[in-house]
Design a protein around this motif. Structure first.
Motif, short mmCIF file in Angstrom:
data_model
loop_
_atom_site.label_atom_id
_atom_site.label_comp_id
_atom_site.label_asym_id
_atom_site.label_seq_id
_atom_site.Cartn_x
_atom_site.Cartn_y
_atom_site.Cartn_z
N SER A 106 0.84 -1.21 0.00
CA SER A 106 0.00 0.00 0.00
C SER A 106 0.86 1.25 0.00
O SER A 106 0.56 2.24 -0.70
CB SER A 106 -0.92 0.00 1.23
OG SER A 106 -1.87 -1.03 1.15
N LEU A 107 1.96 1.23 0.77
CA LEU A 107 2.85 2.39 0.81
C LEU A 107 3.50 2.61 -0.56
O LEU A 107 3.61 3.75 -1.03
CB LEU A 107 3.92 2.17 1.88
CG LEU A 107 4.93 3.31 2.07
CD1 LEU A 107 4.24 4.61 2.43
CD2 LEU A 107 5.96 2.92 3.14
N ALA A 108 3.92 1.52 -1.21
CA ALA A 108 4.52 1.63 -2.54
C ALA A 108 3.50 2.17 -3.55
O ALA A 108 3.83 2.98 -4.43
CB ALA A 108 5.04 0.28 -3.00
N PHE A 125 9.86 1.57 -5.91
CA PHE A 125 10.59 0.34 -6.26
C PHE A 125 11.54 -0.06 -5.14
O PHE A 125 11.67 -1.24 -4.80
CB PHE A 125 11.35 0.54 -7.57
CG PHE A 125 12.01 -0.72 -8.10
CD1 PHE A 125 11.53 -1.98 -7.78
CD2 PHE A 125 13.12 -0.63 -8.94
CE1 PHE A 125 12.14 -3.14 -8.28
CE2 PHE A 125 13.73 -1.77 -9.44
CZ PHE A 125 13.25 -3.02 -9.10
N ASP A 126 12.18 0.93 -4.52
CA ASP A 126 13.10 0.63 -3.42
C ASP A 126 12.35 -0.01 -2.25
O ASP A 126 12.86 -0.94 -1.61
CB ASP A 126 13.81 1.90 -2.97
CG ASP A 126 14.84 1.63 -1.88
OD1 ASP A 126 15.84 0.94 -2.18
OD2 ASP A 126 14.64 2.09 -0.74
N LEU A 127 11.15 0.49 -1.97
CA LEU A 127 10.34 -0.11 -0.90
C LEU A 127 10.07 -1.58 -1.16
O LEU A 127 10.20 -2.43 -0.27
CB LEU A 127 9.01 0.65 -0.78
CG LEU A 127 9.03 2.02 -0.12
CD1 LEU A 127 7.73 2.77 -0.39
CD2 LEU A 127 9.26 1.87 1.39
N VAL A 128 9.68 -1.89 -2.40
CA VAL A 128 9.33 -3.27 -2.76
C VAL A 128 10.58 -4.15 -2.82
O VAL A 128 10.59 -5.28 -2.32
CB VAL A 128 8.58 -3.30 -4.11
CG1 VAL A 128 8.35 -4.73 -4.56
CG2 VAL A 128 7.26 -2.56 -4.00
N ALA A 129 11.65 -3.61 -3.41
CA ALA A 129 12.86 -4.41 -3.61
C ALA A 129 13.57 -4.76 -2.31
O ALA A 129 14.29 -5.76 -2.24
CB ALA A 129 13.82 -3.67 -4.55
N THR A 130 13.36 -3.93 -1.27
CA THR A 130 14.08 -4.16 -0.01
C THR A 130 13.20 -4.72 1.09
O THR A 130 13.66 -4.91 2.22
CB THR A 130 14.71 -2.84 0.48
OG1 THR A 130 13.69 -1.87 0.71
CG2 THR A 130 15.72 -2.30 -0.53
N ARG A 142 1.05 -8.00 -6.60
CA ARG A 142 0.39 -6.72 -6.35
C ARG A 142 1.38 -5.67 -5.82
O ARG A 142 1.09 -4.48 -5.88
CB ARG A 142 -0.76 -6.91 -5.37
CG ARG A 142 -0.34 -7.32 -3.96
CD ARG A 142 -1.53 -7.50 -3.06
NE ARG A 142 -1.14 -7.78 -1.68
CZ ARG A 142 -2.01 -7.92 -0.68
NH1 ARG A 142 -3.31 -7.84 -0.93
NH2 ARG A 142 -1.60 -8.16 0.55
N SER A 143 2.51 -6.13 -5.28
CA SER A 143 3.53 -5.19 -4.80
C SER A 143 4.23 -4.51 -5.97
O SER A 143 4.55 -3.31 -5.91
CB SER A 143 4.56 -5.92 -3.94
OG SER A 143 3.97 -6.72 -2.95
#
Length: 548
Positions: A106-108, A125-130, A142-143
């Protein structure tokens, strides 16, 4: 008033979740805001709750309610949802609450949609990748979707490809919307090779496309970049062989032909002939590598569940008895509609199917698989004995041993020999569930022959003459089926994508994999080998570089 002696006191009603406690008012407000989709009111309640000296500790689900509201917020009602989301997330981490996959997703999503921030997509992308390394949670499809959509809007093909690579490394498979986004960003970048790659990725993922994806495809094929992509000359025999190896629906050798494409929305006739260009579509099979893996999987399971020596002997026997055009599930046919008083094991029905197959395939015998316990009883009758001995003498019968399950035998034979399987068995029981194969439904569609009887004669219902899935022809044209909600293939709209004059002649079925209903998969494979022999050593000339 006192209660009567011995009477039980009224049961206490359990308080609802969040109805009591220091932040119960916030819980009720967030639930109400979620119902109304009011992110602004939710943030006001959040700020009010935390403004006092004794601010309560929020629960993880309350943070997630806020993130969900912010991710779906209307820009008019809450102009800077991304800043609000970052503030909530900072508070969440400061309070020691653990973010979940839903939290980061949701934040991404809200971060990626921040039009005021040029680096929004990178931050998302950084939020999802890390998230795995930082918080121990794995990203889901969905991320990635909102991040990919943001790079698509920005026209940043390189970063979109980085998202695709990260998805693959995380074992997350893209679906139609994600592949359409990657296709579109590649098309706008003019990268014909990547467009071709995603065209095939789309064909492996979906059978048909929605309207939005169809429009993306049409946009590419009508572009100048698409007109310039391709080669004017190619080795026709290599292309045909590649189509057979890939199951009949594509060659994967790159764009063929040159010049502008013609894109039409058309229908396809019941025989598989395109009403636009006149091409005949193929009945697509699983490819050679998938077929081998499928056969190995069935053999492995059979060897675990059957007496190992028995099944190994069958494998050896099968290798030594040449090719069959069809495998026959003997018990399924002989017991068909025999649930009446005089009914029983009907060898007559089984013989009718064998006869029909021999008539269809120029006298060639099929392979009948029967359990040994059936044969012993049948041999007591003289006429049955003569028929069974005839089958045995012609290599048309294999009897599975006592204690075995003949399903493993006929299924393995049909897969290993790449031929038809005559049975009305829907193949839904536990044996077939064990396979867990993504390509089992496609294999069944291409190989299973169902049957009925009319006046004592077997009526075979052959596989459909063509497959409703994305197809690439040996001349470089494409046919893409669109979604048809009615389920009626006759009403389905197709994208017919062809370079002018490059399609095969009308009514001519593709040489690869046998579109014509009477051609089995085995015959199609043999045809490929025959072409190699006929063309061996020939010169390469002409636009298609045919071997003369």
């Amino acid at each position: 008033m006192a209660t009567a002696a011995g009477a039980s006191s009224p049961a206490r009603r359990r308080p609802r979740r969040g109805s009591k406690g220091p932040n119960s008012d916030l819980s009720r407000t967030l639930t109400d805001c979620t119902r109304r989709g009011d992110a602004a009111a939710a943030m006001a309640a959040f700020d009010t709750t935390l403004s006092g000296p004794d601010a309560p500790r929020l629960l993880a689900h309350q943070y997630n309610q806020l993130f969900h509201l912010l991710a779906t917020a209307d820009a008019d009602s809450l102009p800077n949802a991304a800043a609000a989301a970052r503030r909530v997330f900072s508070h969440m981490l400061g309070s020691g609450a653990s973010p979940s996959e839903a939290t980061i997703t949701s934040l991404a999503r809200v971060t990626a949609s921040d039009a005021s921030n040029p680096a929004a997509a990178d931050e998302a992308f950084d939020l999802v990748a890390t998230m795995r390394d930082k918080y121990g949670v794995a990203p889901r499809l969905r991320s990635y979707s909102p991040v990919l959509a943001a790079f698509r809007r920005a026209g940043d093909a390189g970063k979109a490809y980085a998202v695709d690579a990260h998805m693959e490394a995380s074992a997350v498979a893209p679906e139609e919307p994600e592949i359409a986004a990657l296709f579109d960003v590649s098309a706008k970048a003019g990268d014909a090779d990547k467009v071709y790659e995603y065209m095939h990725k789309l064909s492996r993922t979906v059978d048909c496309v929605g309207e939005e994806t169809a429009e993306v495809l049409e946009g590419w094929f009508r572009s100048d970049k698409a007109a310039m992509a391709g080669k004017a000359e190619w080795d026709a025999c290599n292309v045909k062989d590649a189509i057979v190896a890939n199951g009949g629906g594509c060659h994967r050798l790159g764009w063929l032909g040159s010049g502008p494409w013609t894109v039409q929305r058309v229908r396809v006739g019941g025989d598989g002939q395109c009403e636009g260009c006149g091409c005949r579509l193929a009945c697509v099979d699983i490819d050679v590598e998938e077929t081998q893996r499928f056969a190995d999987s069935v053999a492995s399971l059979a060897l675990q569940r059957e007496t190992k020596t028995n099944f190994s002997q069958f494998q050896e026997w099968l290798e030594g008895h040449g090719a069959y055009e069809a495998i026959v599930d003997g018990a399924n046919i002989a017991l068909y509609q025999q649930n009446f008083a005089e009914g029983g094991f009907s060898l007559t029905q089984l013989d009718a199917v064998v006869t029909e197959l021999r008539d269809r395939y120029n006298g060639k015998w099929p392979l009948v698989v029967l359990h040994n316990k059936r044969i012993a009883k049948l041999m007591e009758n003289a006429s049955n004995r003569h028929l069974i001995e005839t089958w045995r003498a012609n290599g048309a019968l294999y009897t599975s041993p006592i204690g075995s399950n003949d399903d493993w035998y006929w299924l393995y034979a049909a897969i290993r020999l790449n031929c038809l399987l005559v049975t009305n068995d829907e193949m839904r029981d536990h044996i077939f569930e064990l396979l867990g194969s993504s390509f089992f439904p496609k294999w069944k569609q291409r190989h299973q022959v169902k049957y009925t009887f009319s006046k004592g004669k077997a009526v075979l219902m052959m596989p459909p003459p063509y497959s409703s899935e994305i197809q690439e022809s040996e001349m470089g044209s494409w046919h893409v089926p669109m979604e048809e909600k009615s389920g009626d293939d006759r009403a389905r709209i197709w994208l017919c994508i062809d370079r002018t004059g490059h399609c095969k002649h009308p009514h001519e079925a593709p040489a690869a994999n046998g579109v014509v209903q009477d051609v089995s998969p085995t015959e199609a494979s043999h045809g490929c080998e025959q072409r190699r022999a006929e063309h061996n050593g020939g010169s390469l000339t002409g636009k298609r570089k045919d071997r003369n």
